[in-house]
Design a protein around this motif. Structure first.
Motif, PDB file in Angstrom:
ATOM      1  N   VAL A 289       0.867  -1.173   0.000  1.00 48.56           N
ATOM      2  CA  VAL A 289       0.000   0.000   0.000  1.00 48.56           C
ATOM      3  C   VAL A 289       0.909   1.230   0.000  1.00 48.56           C
ATOM      4  O   VAL A 289       1.814   1.324   0.837  1.00 48.56           O
ATOM      5  N   VAL A 290       0.681   2.133  -0.927  1.00 43.72           N
ATOM      6  CA  VAL A 290       1.474   3.361  -1.015  1.00 43.72           C
ATOM      7  C   VAL A 290       0.577   4.530  -0.632  1.00 43.72           C
ATOM      8  O   VAL A 290      -0.455   4.759  -1.284  1.00 43.72           O
ATOM      9  N   LEU A 291       0.951   5.240   0.423  1.00 43.19           N
ATOM     10  CA  LEU A 291       0.214   6.420   0.859  1.00 43.19           C
ATOM     11  C   LEU A 291       0.881   7.662   0.277  1.00 43.19           C
ATOM     12  O   LEU A 291       2.107   7.758   0.243  1.00 43.19           O
ATOM     13  N   ASN A 292       0.076   8.597  -0.193  1.00 42.22           N
ATOM     14  CA  ASN A 292       0.568   9.808  -0.843  1.00 42.22           C
ATOM     15  C   ASN A 292       1.518   9.477  -2.003  1.00 42.22           C
ATOM     16  O   ASN A 292       2.674   9.908  -2.030  1.00 42.22           O
ATOM     17  N   PRO A 293       1.049   8.704  -2.976  1.00 43.27           N
ATOM     18  CA  PRO A 293       1.939   8.328  -4.083  1.00 43.27           C
ATOM     19  C   PRO A 293       2.147   9.485  -5.053  1.00 43.27           C
ATOM     20  O   PRO A 293       1.229  10.264  -5.311  1.00 43.27           O
ATOM     21  N   PRO A 333       2.758  14.259  -4.835  1.00 38.91           N
ATOM     22  CA  PRO A 333       1.661  13.745  -4.010  1.00 38.91           C
ATOM     23  C   PRO A 333       0.769  14.873  -3.515  1.00 38.91           C
ATOM     24  O   PRO A 333       1.191  16.014  -3.374  1.00 38.91           O
ATOM     25  N   GLY A 334      -0.478  14.517  -3.266  1.00 39.78           N
ATOM     26  CA  GLY A 334      -1.432  15.479  -2.740  1.00 39.78           C
ATOM     27  C   GLY A 334      -2.850  15.066  -3.057  1.00 39.78           C
ATOM     28  O   GLY A 334      -3.090  14.126  -3.827  1.00 39.78           O
ATOM     29  N   PRO A 335      -3.819  15.745  -2.498  1.00 42.95           N
ATOM     30  CA  PRO A 335      -5.225  15.363  -2.711  1.00 42.95           C
ATOM     31  C   PRO A 335      -5.679  15.497  -4.151  1.00 42.95           C
ATOM     32  O   PRO A 335      -6.653  14.863  -4.539  1.00 42.95           O
ATOM     33  N   ASP A 336      -4.978  16.343  -4.953  1.00 46.72           N
ATOM     34  CA  ASP A 336      -5.360  16.506  -6.353  1.00 46.72           C
ATOM     35  C   ASP A 336      -4.564  15.610  -7.287  1.00 46.72           C
ATOM     36  O   ASP A 336      -4.731  15.674  -8.506  1.00 46.72           O
ATOM     37  N   GLY A 405       1.391  14.137   4.302  1.00 46.53           N
ATOM     38  CA  GLY A 405       1.766  14.487   2.944  1.00 46.53           C
ATOM     39  C   GLY A 405       2.985  13.759   2.426  1.00 46.53           C
ATOM     40  O   GLY A 405       3.362  13.921   1.253  1.00 46.53           O
ATOM     41  N   GLU A 406       3.631  12.961   3.267  1.00 49.49           N
ATOM     42  CA  GLU A 406       4.837  12.239   2.868  1.00 49.49           C
ATOM     43  C   GLU A 406       4.478  10.899   2.227  1.00 49.49           C
ATOM     44  O   GLU A 406       3.560  10.212   2.673  1.00 49.49           O
ATOM     45  N   THR A 407       5.233  10.542   1.201  1.00 46.31           N
ATOM     46  CA  THR A 407       5.018   9.250   0.544  1.00 46.31           C
ATOM     47  C   THR A 407       5.521   8.131   1.451  1.00 46.31           C
ATOM     48  O   THR A 407       6.648   8.191   1.963  1.00 46.31           O
TER      49      THR A 407
END
Length: 481
Positions: A289-293, A333-336, A405-407
């Protein structure tokens, strides 16, 4: 069984080429004599299949019964066609089997009944579709249904002869409403019935008989039967038995279901590839699982879409957080971000992945063939929570990590099998769904199955389809919109 038959069976199993099954008598040079118990086992297997034999199997000779059993085995084991020889994107294939050899071994070991009944997929959803096929085969045998007038348009509260014809047409397919006081009146009960029909045909359930609903009503019974047949065939390509823990993605229905301990644990809508970038059928496994890719933009998308847009709008790249990294376009990375805030890594032969998306409104659409090939998930955080539950992660921890916000890449301690299928016909608690065929994949498979019926070695002459997922770039660090 004679020693000669046993040796033939062992040699055949060792070679295991893809050949059409031949009656064991012709292989061994001996006549076939089935015991009463064996005949009963064969008859039971034939009658349980999706396509029962044309004649009464109880009246067949032993040789004819065996021949029909091997034909049945070839069908139910998914051995009639090689999917990738029809279309390179159909990378979900059954294991190649030598069914004649299996027949000989099963009979020699006294396991003929067990073997014969194990040929079909055991999944209850497959068996439900088999039952639906029998119903539609009976409708076809009875003459099917007549088409409605091409100019028919009906809205709630309409009246006239067209409403009567609509009632007849729906009843012919099993959508029978209680007769109203005025059969010519498009009353509330009939509206509800039309809405049910629309929902099961992948249409907006608005209760209005417009062009799309009329087109679905005017699909012939023969075409619906063929649609069921090709979907039964695709079922036969799936692993047997399926892993108890797995993620099933159905591209045709644009849905995904996580199974845990053999039962559905999480279901969601998804967005899949558009007609120009179809999402392939394949098997893989979720590994991380990659968060903030970040999104490493495929060259074709960068050159064909994003950079021309930036040339017209000099501020476009900065507004959408695009930068060049090593000469390649990347969205930070970011919400957009096009991948949203959660991505799932998997070995992908086509460079397509599963990920979040900032475009949440798309999940409300009945038709969700909108991406460049990747699969956008309606509930990515819920899926991440389920997959990471055994590694000390809960929803609060996932949300907190995303908020930084970090990958962050979290490898799964146990990889989860992934099965990407394409179904335009299936049965669930709502009934039989017969959906549109967004990629046009039903017809070539139907043709291939017809060809396979006239050949002895499968569809080896079928020309491979084009790899229309050419914009998909391989590599775990890349993904498509």
């Amino acid at each position: 069984m004679s020693l000669r038959l046993r040796l033939l069976a062992l040699l055949a199993l060792a070679a295991a080429p893809f050949v059409a099954p031949q009656p064991a008598a012709s292989q061994a040079g001996e006549s076939i004599t089935l015991s009463p118990a064996e005949r009963m086992a064969v008859v039971r297997a034939l009658m349980s299949g999706a396509e029962p034999p044309p004649a009464d199997p109880a009246r067949m000779s032993d040789a004819a019964l065996t021949s029909h059993l091997l034909d049945h085995a070839r069908t139910e084991a998914g051995q009639r066609v090689r999917p990738r020889e029809i279309n390179r994107l159909w990378a979900l294939e059954p294991e190649v089997r030598n069914l004649s050899a299996e027949w000989l071994v099963a009979r020699s070991q006294g396991r003929l009944a067990e073997w014969a009944l194990s040929l079909s997929p055991s999944d209850p959803r497959y068996q439900a579709l088999v039952s639906a096929r029998r119903r539609y085969a009976a409708i076809v045998q009875g003459g099917g249904w007549s088409p409605l007038p091409s100019d028919l348009r009906l809205a709630p509260e309409a009246t006239g002869a067209g409403v009567v014809e609509l009632r007849k047409r729906l009843a012919a397919e099993g959508f029978a409403a209680p007769e109203g006081e005025t059969p010519e009146h498009y009353d509330a009960a009939l509206v509800d019935l039309v809405r049910s029909f629309q929902a099961l045909r992948g249409l907006e359930p608005d209760g209005v008989v417009g062009p799309a609903t009329l087109a679905a009503l005017n699909v012939t019974a023969e075409a619906r039967l063929s649609q069921i047949d090709v979907n039964l065939e695709r079922w036969r390509w799936s692993p047997r038995p399926p892993p108890a823990d797995r993620l099933e993605v159905d591209v045709g229905a644009a849905t995904a279901t996580l199974f845990q301990d053999g039962a559905p644990a999480l279901s969601m809508r998804i967005v899949v590839g558009d007609k120009g970038h179809p999402t392939p059928m394949f098997a893989s496994q979720l590994e991380a699982v990659v968060l903030n890719p970040p999104w490493n933009v495929p060259t074709s998308i960068a050159q064909g879409e994003i950079l021309p847009r930036a040339a017209r709008d000099p501020g476009y790249l900065a507004r959408h957080n695009y930068v060049f990294v090593g000469g390649r376009l990347q969205q930070r990375p970011g919400p957009d971000n096009a991948l949203g805030q959660v991505k799932f890594d998997l070995p992908s032969p086509f460079g397509v992945y599963l990920h979040d998306t900032p475009g949440r409104a798309a999940f409300a659409r009945p038709v969700r063939t909108l991406s460049h090939g990747c699969m956008r998930l309606e509930k990515p955080r819920e899926l991440a929570e389920r997959l990471l539950a055994g590694q000390g992660w809960d929803r609060a921890a996932i949300d907190a990590a995303i908020a930084t916000g970090e990958t962050q890449r979290i490898a799964l301690s146990v990889a989860t099998p992934l099965l990407v299928t394409y179904r335009t016909a299936f049965v669930d608690e709502g009934g039989l769904h017969l959906l549109p065929d967004p990629y046009g994949w039903d017809e070539p498979l139907a043709r291939a199955l017809l060809t396979a019926g006239a050949q002895t070695a499968g569809v080896r002459s079928a020309a491979p389809g084009p790899n229309t997922a050419s914009e998909c770039e391989p590599g775990r660090g890349q993904a498509l919109l």
